[in-house]
Design a protein around this motif. Sequence first.
Motif, PDB file in Angstrom:
ATOM      1  N   ASN A  73      71.952  65.236  20.204  1.00 13.28           N
ATOM      2  CA  ASN A  73      71.165  65.771  21.318  1.00 13.28           C
ATOM      3  C   ASN A  73      71.645  67.152  21.756  1.00 13.28           C
ATOM      4  N   TYR A 125      54.752  65.932  29.908  1.00 13.57           N
ATOM      5  CA  TYR A 125      54.712  64.707  29.111  1.00 13.57           C
ATOM      6  C   TYR A 125      54.390  63.476  29.951  1.00 13.57           C
ATOM      7  N   VAL A 144      54.047  65.080  20.534  1.00 19.71           N
ATOM      8  CA  VAL A 144      55.121  64.092  20.669  1.00 19.71           C
ATOM      9  C   VAL A 144      54.596  62.741  21.159  1.00 19.71           C
ATOM     10  N   TYR A 167      66.425  60.909  20.461  1.00 20.44           N
ATOM     11  CA  TYR A 167      65.778  59.801  21.171  1.00 20.44           C
ATOM     12  C   TYR A 167      64.967  58.927  20.223  1.00 20.44           C
ATOM     13  N   TRP A 202      66.623  66.952  20.877  1.00 18.18           N
ATOM     14  CA  TRP A 202      66.354  65.814  21.764  1.00 18.18           C
ATOM     15  C   TRP A 202      65.411  64.808  21.134  1.00 18.18           C
ATOM     16  N   PHE A 203      64.355  65.272  20.449  1.00 19.35           N
ATOM     17  CA  PHE A 203      63.402  64.336  19.868  1.00 19.35           C
ATOM     18  C   PHE A 203      64.051  63.506  18.759  1.00 19.35           C
ATOM     19  N   ASN A 205      63.396  63.084  32.959  1.00 16.30           N
ATOM     20  CA  ASN A 205      63.743  64.387  32.373  1.00 16.30           C
ATOM     21  C   ASN A 205      62.549  65.055  31.704  1.00 16.30           C
ATOM     22  N   LYS A 255      61.567  63.881  28.231  1.00 17.99           N
ATOM     23  CA  LYS A 255      62.576  63.961  27.176  1.00 17.99           C
ATOM     24  C   LYS A 255      63.669  62.938  27.469  1.00 17.99           C
ATOM     25  N   SER A 256      63.298  61.668  27.359  1.00 18.99           N
ATOM     26  CA  SER A 256      64.234  60.585  27.668  1.00 18.99           C
ATOM     27  C   SER A 256      63.846  59.337  26.889  1.00 18.99           C
TER      28      SER A 256
END
Length: 355
Positions: free
Chosen positions: A113, A232, A54, A122, A118-119, A168, A171-172
């Motif tokens: 979401n 991440y 990611v 965002y 999520w990916f 998060n 994941k944000s």
Amino acid sequence: MSNLKSTRSSNIEFLRLIIMFYIVLYHFCSYIKSSIDPNNRFVLLGYTLFHIGVPVFILISGYFTIKLSTKKIVTYYLYCTLWYIFCYIFAIIINHNTINLKECLLQLFPFNNTQGRWFVTYYFWLMLLSPLLNQVSQLTLKKHIFLVLLSLTMIIYSGLVWNSDIINGGKSIIYFISLYMLGNLIKRINIGIIKTQIWIKLYIIIILFISILNFILPLYLLKPLRGLTFAYQSPILILSSILFFIIFLKLKINNPIINYLSMSSFAIYLLHENKYISPCYKSLVKNAYANFDGPMVFLILIFLSILFCVVAIIVDKTIRNPLQSILEPPLLKYLTQLNSMITNNITHLKNKYKL
């Protein structure tokens, strides 16, 4: 300025395929760790090393920048929506279920979401913000560097020390923005003066460091270690993602087959990271783990990951791509006409009321 070309040659297209393979392999290892065997050190190593997919994907977007347009939004929407519909239909056929209207309609809203999206969500927001974020490259290099260092410091501190919900676990949208600006910064600095071998050696050092600790440390110490190497927002993962990206930037590859295959690379993510498909690959992984042990398990996971990637690309080329080529032009035409009508009405109102 960097003396590396900003055009996407096959080295970057190959990188996109590699990181999607990494993401699949990571999720296989993640499933084993969380649901089958949390103590297999080969799986734990893969769980850590293959988590860079990611971040690298976002760095690529930042380096080349997103050129936002109505067509790009429509393309992204249809790409995601068609894949979600395929996966839902597949689940209905395999499980002999009846069509649920709510679930069916949910596939038409890929950016909500939910269901592990999520990916996709965002990245959509990153696309919408890209015209603003692209202006960062107009700053002086010193200001750009300061802004990136500040944002990275905040996500590392907020994620690892403060454990903030804003980050998060990466994941944000804040995380996406920070890495996007970082990717754009890499394009501006002169990385070409450092030989490729040095970047490779630095990356190998990190891999060896993580691997050695993975096999010599007691299991109870591996969890805090993963906070520095796996998350991440961890500095080591961000650094390894940068090095991995730069290594591919420095490569010289020109292959039309790679370019053709990479056009379906995102299909790999959409297929496997889907609540309707994940039970299938989890069953395969579980059976593989039950029949093999030791390093052989990891080799089987690699084989299954490659197989998954091949299936995704074939389905994308034979089904999704032809369907999208039919649906996209009329949808794009309608949205263009709608946009023109709204613009004309706004202009008319301004002129009428002298706004």
